[in-house]
Design a protein around this motif. Sequence first.
Motif, PDB file in Angstrom:
ATOM      1  N   PHE A 184      -4.196  -2.774   0.478  1.00  0.00           N
ATOM      2  CA  PHE A 184      -4.507  -1.592  -0.404  1.00  0.00           C
ATOM      3  C   PHE A 184      -4.503  -0.119   0.228  1.00  0.00           C
ATOM      4  O   PHE A 184      -4.010   0.690  -0.444  1.00  0.00           O
ATOM      5  CB  PHE A 184      -5.876  -2.033  -0.986  1.00  0.00           C
ATOM      6  CG  PHE A 184      -6.454  -0.844  -2.154  1.00  0.00           C
ATOM      7  CD1 PHE A 184      -6.002  -0.603  -3.337  1.00  0.00           C
ATOM      8  CD2 PHE A 184      -7.343   0.056  -1.644  1.00  0.00           C
ATOM      9  CE1 PHE A 184      -6.278   0.195  -4.102  1.00  0.00           C
ATOM     10  CE2 PHE A 184      -7.884   1.021  -2.546  1.00  0.00           C
ATOM     11  CZ  PHE A 184      -7.317   1.263  -3.780  1.00  0.00           C
TER      12      PHE A 184
ATOM     13  N   CYS B 265      -1.037   0.968   1.325  1.00  0.00           N
ATOM     14  CA  CYS B 265      -0.168   1.559   0.485  1.00  0.00           C
ATOM     15  C   CYS B 265      -0.779   2.843  -0.054  1.00  0.00           C
ATOM     16  O   CYS B 265       0.055   3.779  -0.279  1.00  0.00           O
ATOM     17  CB  CYS B 265       0.003   0.546  -0.692  1.00  0.00           C
ATOM     18  SG  CYS B 265       0.852  -0.966  -0.486  1.00  0.00           S
TER      19      CYS B 265
ATOM     20  N   GLY C 174       2.635   6.977  -5.416  1.00  0.00           N
ATOM     21  CA  GLY C 174       1.669   5.944  -5.601  1.00  0.00           C
ATOM     22  C   GLY C 174       2.464   4.676  -6.350  1.00  0.00           C
ATOM     23  O   GLY C 174       2.250   3.602  -6.122  1.00  0.00           O
TER      24      GLY C 174
ATOM     25  N   TYR D 165       2.996   0.822  -4.767  1.00  0.00           N
ATOM     26  CA  TYR D 165       2.178  -0.256  -5.220  1.00  0.00           C
ATOM     27  C   TYR D 165       3.130  -1.210  -6.020  1.00  0.00           C
ATOM     28  O   TYR D 165       2.810  -2.449  -6.220  1.00  0.00           O
ATOM     29  CB  TYR D 165       1.009   0.432  -6.181  1.00  0.00           C
ATOM     30  CG  TYR D 165      -0.031   0.776  -5.139  1.00  0.00           C
ATOM     31  CD1 TYR D 165      -1.027  -0.070  -4.786  1.00  0.00           C
ATOM     32  CD2 TYR D 165      -0.074   2.059  -5.142  1.00  0.00           C
ATOM     33  CE1 TYR D 165      -1.921   0.180  -4.028  1.00  0.00           C
ATOM     34  CE2 TYR D 165      -1.467   2.458  -4.154  1.00  0.00           C
ATOM     35  CZ  TYR D 165      -2.252   1.425  -3.596  1.00  0.00           C
ATOM     36  OH  TYR D 165      -3.146   2.016  -3.075  1.00  0.00           O
ATOM     37  N   CYS D 166       4.218  -0.654  -6.472  1.00  0.00           N
ATOM     38  CA  CYS D 166       5.000  -1.577  -7.396  1.00  0.00           C
ATOM     39  C   CYS D 166       5.895  -2.614  -6.637  1.00  0.00           C
ATOM     40  O   CYS D 166       5.883  -3.659  -6.797  1.00  0.00           O
ATOM     41  CB  CYS D 166       5.718  -0.696  -8.558  1.00  0.00           C
ATOM     42  SG  CYS D 166       5.190  -0.098 -10.021  1.00  0.00           S
TER      43      CYS D 166
ATOM     44  N   TRP E  94       3.442  -5.194  -5.017  1.00  0.00           N
ATOM     45  CA  TRP E  94       3.017  -6.302  -5.918  1.00  0.00           C
ATOM     46  C   TRP E  94       4.095  -7.011  -6.550  1.00  0.00           C
ATOM     47  O   TRP E  94       4.179  -8.302  -6.686  1.00  0.00           O
ATOM     48  CB  TRP E  94       1.973  -5.748  -6.882  1.00  0.00           C
ATOM     49  CG  TRP E  94       0.706  -5.576  -6.151  1.00  0.00           C
ATOM     50  CD1 TRP E  94       0.292  -4.324  -5.761  1.00  0.00           C
ATOM     51  CD2 TRP E  94      -0.479  -6.299  -6.223  1.00  0.00           C
ATOM     52  NE1 TRP E  94      -1.172  -4.197  -5.064  1.00  0.00           N
ATOM     53  CE2 TRP E  94      -1.546  -5.657  -5.429  1.00  0.00           C
ATOM     54  CE3 TRP E  94      -0.553  -7.614  -6.607  1.00  0.00           C
ATOM     55  CZ2 TRP E  94      -2.750  -6.292  -5.350  1.00  0.00           C
ATOM     56  CZ3 TRP E  94      -1.880  -8.244  -6.417  1.00  0.00           C
ATOM     57  CH2 TRP E  94      -2.604  -7.658  -5.600  1.00  0.00           C
TER      58      TRP E  94
ATOM     59  N   GLY F  94       2.100  -6.143   2.315  1.00  0.00           N
ATOM     60  CA  GLY F  94       1.199  -4.839   2.461  1.00  0.00           C
ATOM     61  C   GLY F  94       1.165  -4.487   4.041  1.00  0.00           C
ATOM     62  O   GLY F  94       1.414  -3.356   4.279  1.00  0.00           O
TER      63      GLY F  94
END
Length: 319
Positions: free
Chosen positions: A129, A132, A170, A174-175, A178, A211
């Motif tokens: 988290f 990223c 962002g 993040y895309c 995940w 990550g």
Amino acid sequence: MTSRRAAQAQKPLATRAETASEFEEATNLLAETPDAATTSRTDQLTPQGHVAVAVGLGAEDEVEENDKTSLLQEEKQQPGFWTFDYYQSFFDVDTSQVLDRIKGSLLPRPGHNFVRHHLRNRPDLYGPFWICATLAFVLAITGNLTLVLAQRKDPSIHYSPQFHKVTVAGITIYCYAWLVPLALWGFLRWRKGVRERMGPYTFLETVCVYGYSLFVFIPTVVLWLIPVPWLQWLFGALALALSASGLVFTLWPVVREDTRLVAAVLLSAVVLLHALLAVGCKFYFFQPLPLEHIAPPPQAISLSPNTLLASTSPRTMVT
């Protein structure tokens, strides 16, 4: 002889007196602790001459067993995924664990599985988290700094703060961190039904691997502030090689049980998507603003002296 007989006669009296005192101590102890019980055998005496007292532990044993049973039931009853307690366990890591996993992502080597040697079946979401989030902010900040430095060299470049780059960075990071692991995990689960010997990682383990693999791009993006194009591409290639090799070494023990074609296509797709992310960030966040379309100033037309005099001389009237 008389003294010996008297001494022998006094020994039973002394023994009786000691026994009486021992029974008195036992009686007092029982009065203080009703759950205690004295041993019936007189030969179980302590070295200090006191009667060995065995405290009744039946009630305590039952309490300990009940506590163990309740703890086991609590461990079995895991909270649902819609509760906050379910996700709290994935953020239960300390600094040394996070640093060890970052170090493992920066130094990949063949035969060193990141999941087995660093995660140890305890994936976390804390590291991915914040990695990223840090990468997204660093991309947006360095992209704006690049334009500021370009404006100092060329005043014709008009700079205005581009806050939308934070949102774009962002969403992109993040895309990628995940959705790509989700697709990879789903594909490996599907292939597990085809190839029974394949044992894919869990979804959280796959997210954790991706990550931590992005950490190497954080110092690389900072180094991209150096206004030397070939040096920027060199730093980007090194970061891509380290990050992609860590993914390949981690996924290889899983995909090697599959066919060669599927393993080659899967690993190539992983490396290609990683390269697209790096190249896309390089082209989008490090492009200077276009020059303003300013109309060029009017150029003076060079005229000969005769033409200039002719144009300034008064016209003659013809009659």
